[in-house]
Design an enzyme around this catalytic site. Structure first.
Site, mmCIF file in Angstrom:
data_model
loop_
_atom_site.group_PDB
_atom_site.id
_atom_site.type_symbol
_atom_site.label_atom_id
_atom_site.label_comp_id
_atom_site.label_asym_id
_atom_site.label_seq_id
_atom_site.Cartn_x
_atom_site.Cartn_y
_atom_site.Cartn_z
ATOM 1 N N PRO A 144 46.356 26.618 58.794
ATOM 2 C CA PRO A 144 46.726 27.878 59.855
ATOM 3 C C PRO A 144 48.274 27.656 59.984
ATOM 4 O O PRO A 144 48.848 26.682 59.770
ATOM 5 C CB PRO A 144 45.887 26.810 61.047
ATOM 6 N N GLU A 145 48.865 28.848 60.353
ATOM 7 C CA GLU A 145 50.063 29.174 60.650
ATOM 8 C C GLU A 145 49.972 29.279 62.108
ATOM 9 O O GLU A 145 49.269 29.148 62.947
ATOM 10 C CB GLU A 145 50.698 30.240 59.902
#
Ligand code: ZN
Length: 293
Positions: free
Chosen positions: A2-3
């Protein structure tokens, strides 16, 4: 992995369940996450109120009434799930779903808001840590992180200064968490396409020799903020593991312009280019050689 938009989506999902609420019960089902949960983990949370739920880069930070901060990281496959009590049947739903996911629900919070919050992580690269607020500045996980890309400190002048004299590619510079925090492969590719800048361009070319920002730096900063805001509004991108705290998928993966779109027509109006995939520093880069210069 995830960013920033995925982590921010999770933060927004946890906020109504956790902010202003007290930990009534903390169940640790498995301690051996990416780094082990401390022995006193549950004790340091129980009875305390979450006075604020923030985010720094890809870390969630819950401020506690005790003066501690609970740091939470999703790792590769971690997800939080919130079961709300508003309907009065949170427990029933929780127990039903629990039967399906029990093996990977490692931490369970019961909050005074009535919500039950589970942390599920099949690969166990995520983890949690409790540090005193006063020691947050020296916390190794957070130390040395660059500015938040959606904050005021991140502007063309700052980015140009950080890239001055850098021979590395623009893409590598944007992935460097010391220059700007929270960006990963997906949003760097997307931002560079929006800014019409080649990922191969030397980072130094967004600044003048003296380190002042040129027009490319301004375009790039604007593109980074725009793509992150659009992605957050869409609930993030669900490629493998990201889910919102209500179990729904993010939708931004349907709006990628270049990421994972090798061979497709460039979506820039009037551009005849075809999206190409190359490898930079061992990571896939997607870009349009026609309009990204
Ligand atoms: Zn193009």
């Amino acid at each position: 992995m995830p960013e920033l938009p995925e982590v921010e989506t999770v933060r927004r999902g946890l906020e109504p369940a956790m902010q202003g609420a007290r930990f009534i019960e903390v169940e640790v089902r498995r301690r051996d996450l990416r780094w082990p949960l401390p022995k006193d983990f549950a004790r340091r949370l129980k009875g305390n109120t979450v006075t604020g739920l923030g985010r720094r880069a890809k870390y969630l930070l819950a401020d506690l009434s005790s003066g501690d901060v609970l740091i939470m990281h999703l790792g590769m496959s971690g997800s939080f799930h919130v079961f709300h009590d508003a309907t009065g049947n949170a427990l029933g739903r929780y127990h039903r779903e629990r039967a399906q996911h029990a093996a990977h629900d490692h931490v369970v919070f019961r909050m005074s808001s009535g919500a039950i919050v589970t942390f599920n992580d099949p690969r166990r690269f995520g983890s949690m840590k409790i540090v005193p607020r006063g020691k947050l500045d020296a916390e190794p996980l957070l130390e040395g992180l660059g500015p938040e890309p959606l904050g005021n400190a991140f502007d063309a002048a700052m980015l140009a200064r950080a890239c001055t004299g850098k021979r590395t590619s623009l893409k590598a510079a944007l992935l460097d968490q010391r220059i700007v925090a929270g960006l990963g492969n997906i949003y760097v590719c997307e931002a560079l396409h929006r800014a019409r800048l080649s990922p191969k361009r030397p980072a130094a070319t967004i600044a003048t020799r003296s380190g002042a920002p040129n027009e490319r730096a301004a375009r790039l900063v604007e593109a980074i903020k725009a793509v992150l805001n659009d992605a957050i509004a869409a609930g993030g991108s669900s490629l493998r593991d990201h889910k919102r705290t209500d179990g729904e998928l993010g939708m931004f993966q349907h709006r990628f312009r270049v990421y994972d779109r090798e061979g497709e027509n460039c979506p820039t109006p009037g551009c005849p280019g075809i999206v190409r995939r190359i490898v930079q520093n061992g990571r896939a880069t997607f870009y349009c050689p026609s309009c990204q210069k």
